[in-house]
Design a protein around this motif. Structure first.
Motif, short mmCIF file in Angstrom:
data_model
loop_
_atom_site.label_atom_id
_atom_site.label_comp_id
_atom_site.label_asym_id
_atom_site.label_seq_id
_atom_site.Cartn_x
_atom_site.Cartn_y
_atom_site.Cartn_z
N ARG A 21 -71.82 23.91 46.04
CA ARG A 21 -71.80 23.43 44.66
C ARG A 21 -73.07 22.64 44.37
NH1 ARG A 21 -67.11 20.18 41.55
NH2 ARG A 21 -68.14 20.20 39.55
N ARG B 162 -69.87 11.08 50.39
CA ARG B 162 -69.34 11.81 49.25
C ARG B 162 -70.08 11.46 47.98
NH1 ARG B 162 -63.25 9.33 49.03
NH2 ARG B 162 -63.68 7.45 47.87
N GLU C 287 -62.91 11.29 40.72
CA GLU C 287 -63.01 12.46 41.58
C GLU C 287 -64.21 12.29 42.50
OE1 GLU C 287 -62.94 16.20 39.58
OE2 GLU C 287 -61.38 15.57 38.20
N TYR D 74 -66.67 14.58 45.76
CA TYR D 74 -66.97 15.82 46.48
C TYR D 74 -67.59 15.42 47.81
CZ TYR D 74 -68.32 20.71 47.02
OH TYR D 74 -68.43 22.00 47.45
#
Length: 153
Positions: A92, A112, A119, A121
Motif C-alpha cells: 500500500r 506503524r 486506524e 497500518y
C-alpha cells in the motif's frame, strides 16, 4: 549491502534479523524434506514409495522453504510525497497527507503508520527485534513526514 539507504529525500528500509532467520529456516526445511525423500525408498516401512513420491517430497520442501522466505520480503520506501509499504502479500502507498504519525508503540512487534479515525497500518519492514536499526528507520520516516507537513504549510 546496506539495509537502509538514505538519499536526499528517499529512505528504503528492510528487516535485518528476520532475513537471517527466514534463510536458516528455509535451509533446514529443504534439508529435512530432501533427507526424507532420499530415505523414503531406502527404509522398509511397509508402504511402497515410488520416485514420484520422492520428487513430490522435495517439491513440498521447496514450497515450504519459499514460504519461509516470504518473511524476508517486507520493505518500506519513503520519499517527500509519501511512503510505500510492502508487507507479506500486501502492499500500500500512503501520501504524507494521509499519515498522522509514524509510531512504534511499546510492546509492538512492528512500527506503524497512524491514520485518521484511530486506524493504523503496520510496517513489517521495521521490526522491534532489529533494535537500533528500527529506531533509525522510524526517525528517518518521521523526518520525512515532518518535512512534508512543514512544506504543506
Amino acid at each position: 549491502m546496506a539495509d537502509e539507504k538514505t538519499t536526499t529525500d528517499t529512505v528504503v528500509v528492510r528487516p535485518r534479523r528476520v532475513v537471517w532467520m527466514s534463510g536458516a529456516l528455509a535451509v533446514v526445511l529443504l534439508a529435512v524434506f530432501v533427507t526424507v525423500a532420499v530415505l523414503l525408498r531406502s527404509q522398509d516401512t511397509g508402504a511402497i514409495f515410488m520416485l514420484s513420491d520422492q520428487i513430490a517430497m522435495v517439491g513440498v520442501g521447496v514450497m515450504m522453504a519459499g514460504a519461509a522466505m516470504l518473511f524476508a520480503t517486507p520493505v518500506a520506501r519513503a520519499d517527500a510525497q509519501g511512503v510505500y509499504v510492502r508487507n507479506i502479500g500486501v502492499s500500500r502507498r500512503f501520501t504524507w497527507d494521509e499519515v498522522e504519525a509514524v509510531s512504534f508503540p511499546d510492546g509492538a512487534a512492528f512500527a506503524r503508520i497512524e491514520l485518521p479515525d484511530y486506524e493504523y497500518y503496520s510496517i513489517m519492514a521495521i521490526q522491534g527485534v532489529d533494535r537500533e536499526h528500527a529506531v533509525e528507520a522510524v526517525r528517518a520516516l518521521r523526518r520525512l513526514h515532518s518535512a512534508a507537513r512543514r512544506s504543506d504549510g
